[in-house]
Design an enzyme around this catalytic site. Structure first.
Site, PDB file in Angstrom:
ATOM      1  N   LYS A 325      -9.799 -38.802   7.793  1.00 38.68           N
ATOM      2  CA  LYS A 325     -11.362 -39.973   8.082  1.00 38.68           C
ATOM      3  C   LYS A 325     -12.766 -39.384   8.800  1.00 38.68           C
ATOM      4  O   LYS A 325     -13.403 -39.823   8.612  1.00 38.68           O
ATOM      5  CB  LYS A 325     -10.552 -40.670   9.149  1.00 38.68           C
ATOM      6  CG  LYS A 325      -9.062 -41.656   9.268  1.00 38.68           C
ATOM      7  CD  LYS A 325      -8.743 -42.677  10.172  1.00 38.68           C
ATOM      8  CE  LYS A 325      -7.667 -43.251   9.848  1.00 38.68           C
ATOM      9  NZ  LYS A 325      -7.006 -43.945  11.014  1.00 38.68           N
ATOM     10  N   ARG A 326     -12.617 -38.276   9.160  1.00 38.10           N
ATOM     11  CA  ARG A 326     -13.731 -37.757   9.434  1.00 38.10           C
ATOM     12  C   ARG A 326     -14.801 -37.460   7.877  1.00 38.10           C
ATOM     13  O   ARG A 326     -15.871 -37.599   7.992  1.00 38.10           O
ATOM     14  CB  ARG A 326     -13.911 -36.727  10.659  1.00 38.10           C
ATOM     15  CG  ARG A 326     -12.972 -35.660   9.317  1.00 38.10           C
ATOM     16  CD  ARG A 326     -13.237 -34.040  10.734  1.00 38.10           C
ATOM     17  NE  ARG A 326     -12.456 -32.920   9.838  1.00 38.10           N
ATOM     18  CZ  ARG A 326     -13.034 -32.296   9.289  1.00 38.10           C
ATOM     19  NH1 ARG A 326     -14.300 -31.856   8.761  1.00 38.10           N
ATOM     20  NH2 ARG A 326     -13.080 -31.051   8.950  1.00 38.10           N
TER      21      ARG A 326
END
Length: 589
Positions: A325-326
């Site tokens: 997700k980063r």
């Protein structure tokens, strides 16, 4: 000497090689079978079929090297997501490879929900996964919502099945009850760590007597089911992507297959389900490769035939770390909301680790089915490139039939509250005017909002507009308002494109202007901008949109009537003294 049995079955025939116990080293592991056998199946053309293995009789066994492979009469593959979150692009690619393999082989694609993690699994996540798979076009032949003779297709509904096979392993001696407490298990891990050994179970209850077991049972002590792992030897599989993979059995330790609360462990569920659902090929992410050793031992202990295994590489971020997700959007649902087409997502995901051996990169789902082979899947990690995905989406956008694309964009404009309608002349004309440069469906929002806006003040005060002002813009504005007041301009707009062209031609003759000298000041006055799509089509669209009410009220739409009203309020002389134009000329009433 090993004995050989040949059994005919009509279209296929079998060879069974039984290896006497004397040819295999003995060990203190109780088994209910004394001879290890390999059962080789051959097709009518003498080609190898599915291999089976097992043990016969009662006896004890220590050293063994298993090389297990399988072939199928019908290809059956499965995608088995856990409903604990959104469908990650890595999971979507795994589902796609399974789907393509099944369809290319005339087989079946099964969807199974692995929801044994009761604390994290949710109905909402399951529904999202099903929705995303359907959106991608990856329809399943068996599974939730479809059914099939191998159900149930949710693991949470199969507990009785797991208990049955766990008890069978307990009776056969492959599994034993372990009464160790959590504290004891933690201490074992600490000791193994100090000795720089793998954190394997030491086997405290592996050789317990019946009396010791019965004593704990009578006290109601909680216990798990542990699988008895051979202490020597190794196990090999021939991975269809990675080639031969081998594990030493002494690194594993006896592992749990049923928790003390009666819940089965992942590796046990998967093995039982894949066997009972007749899965011929297990195509999954490489992070599951270590699980294969445990699963292979369970297959063997239950006498199930092994499927083929194919472990697909991970999808990596540009920095070559695991995509997470980063790094931005990673779920299929996010890309759908961002305006990506399912065709483009499928095409791009297929190219993450696969290619047909040519320079071609544009594929429809049907073409991928025709060309896909597991042999061309690369075992190295694939980089997820957002720029390329966007470019590829643009290719698919431009390849869509016009009316299909109009519908997608019309639906987008209505759902984003720009228009009150999703179809009709306004939508079609706006699409034709703004379609160039759209790579994502959401890209269509900005040009339409820009077309509806009227930033006259910002344009008139910009350095780029000064040559237009110096070229008699106030005079053109006065003549334009005169044409409006006489009814000539509105009459031309009512006639459409032909009427507009006639009016512009006569207006140019009146002002003795043509080309850029005519169209640049008209563009500034009518659109409030120096650049944009075809001016005639733009003005006609603005005229129709103002009359139709197709533009949502919350949009800052300045109609042609409002634009002319604002033009009347402009103090053109203020520009000669470098004074700002009236603020009222910049906004809608």
């Amino acid at each position: 000497m090993a004995s050989l049995a040949v059994v005919g079955t009509g279209t296929t025939w079998l060879r069974m090689r039984v290896i006497p116990l004397q040819q295999i080293a003995a060990a203190p592991i109780p088994m209910r079978r004394s001879s290890f056998f390999l059962l080789h199946r051959y097709n009518s053309d003498n080609s190898p079929g599915r291999n089976y293995c097992g043990f016969l009789g009662n006896g004890r066994l220590r050293r063994r090297c298993l090389s297990i492979s399988a072939a199928d009469s019908q290809v059956r593959v499965r995608f088995a997501p856990s409903p604990t979150g959104n469908l990650h692009v890595g999971g979507a690619r795994t589902a796609l490879f399974n789907y393509l393999f099944a369809r290319s082989k005339g087989g079946k694609f099964i969807l199974r929900i692995e929801d044994t993690d009761l604390d994290r699994s949710t109905k909402e996540s399951e529904e999202a996964v099903l929705r995303d798979l359907s959106w991608l076009g990856l329809g399943w032949d068996e599974g939730p919502g479809v059914g099939g003779k191998y159900g149930p297709y949710r693991q949470s509904e199969r507990n009785a099945i797991y208990k049955q096979y766990a008890d069978e392993l307990l009776q056969s001696g492959h599994v034993y009850r372990c009464f160790c407490t959590n504290e004891e298990l933690e201490k074992m891990k600490e000791i193994a760590k100090l000795k720089q050994l793998p954190p394997a179970y030491t086997g405290k209850w592996a050789n317990a007597t019946d009396e010791e077991v019965q004593e704990e049972l009578s006290k109601g002590t909680a216990y798990t089911y542990r699988f008895r792992v051979p202490k020597e030897g190794n196990l090999k599989i021939n991975d269809l992507i990675r080639g031969e993979v081998c594990w030493n059995l002494d690194t594993l330790g006896d592992f749990v297959i049923m928790r003390s609360n009666g819940q089965p462990v992942y590796n046990f569920c998967v093995t039982v389900d894949d066997a009972l659902m007749a899965i011929s090929h297990v195509i999954r992410a490489e992070e599951h490769l270590p699980n294969t050793l445990r699963q292979a031992l369970i297959y063997r202990a239950l006498g199930f035939s092994m499927p083929y295994f194919a472990h697909v590489s991970l999808i990596l971020a540009p920095d070559r770390s695991k995509l997470s997700k980063r790094h931005g959007a990673t779920s299929v649902g996010q890309f759908r909301e961002m305006g990506y087409l399912p065709q483009a997502m499928v095409n791009y995901l297929a190219l993450l680790g696969w290619g047909d051996g040519t320079e071609n990169e544009f594929f429809t789902l049907e073409q991928l089915v025709q060309k896909f082979t597991i042999e061309r899947v690369n075992k190295s990690g694939a980089i997820f490139d957002m720029t390329k995905l966007r470019w590829m989406n643009g290719l698919h956008v431009r390849s869509l039939p016009t009316m299909e694309l109009v519908k997608l964009i019309g639906d987008r404009w209505k759902s984003s509250d720009i228009l009150t309608v999703s179809e009709g002349h306004i939508v079609e004309e706006a699409f034709q005017l703004l379609k160039d440069g759209i790579e994502l469906i959401t890209d269509s929002d900005k040009p339409l909002l820009s077309l509806l806006s009227y930033p006259l003040y910002a344009t008139l005060t910009s350095p780029e507009c000064k040559p237009v002002l110096d070229d008699g813009l106030p005079e053109v504005a006065a003549r334009l308002l005169a044409a409006l007041d006489s009814g000539e301009l509105l009459g031309a707009l009512e006639e459409g494109q032909t009427g507009w062209q006639k009016w512009v031609k006569s207006f140019g003759k009146l002002l003795k202007r043509k080309g850029k000298s005519l169209f640049m000041p008209l563009r500034v006055l009518l659109t409030g901008k120096l650049h944009g799509p075809d001016m005639g089509s733009t003005v006609l669209l603005l005229y129709k949109a103002g009359k139709s009410g197709a533009v949502a009220p919350q949009v800052e739409f300045v109609t042609l009537d409002q634009r002319f009203k604002l033009l009347r309020e402009v103090e053109w002389t203020s520009f000669q003294n470098d004074q700002p134009v009236l603020q009222s000329a910049t906004t809608a009433p």
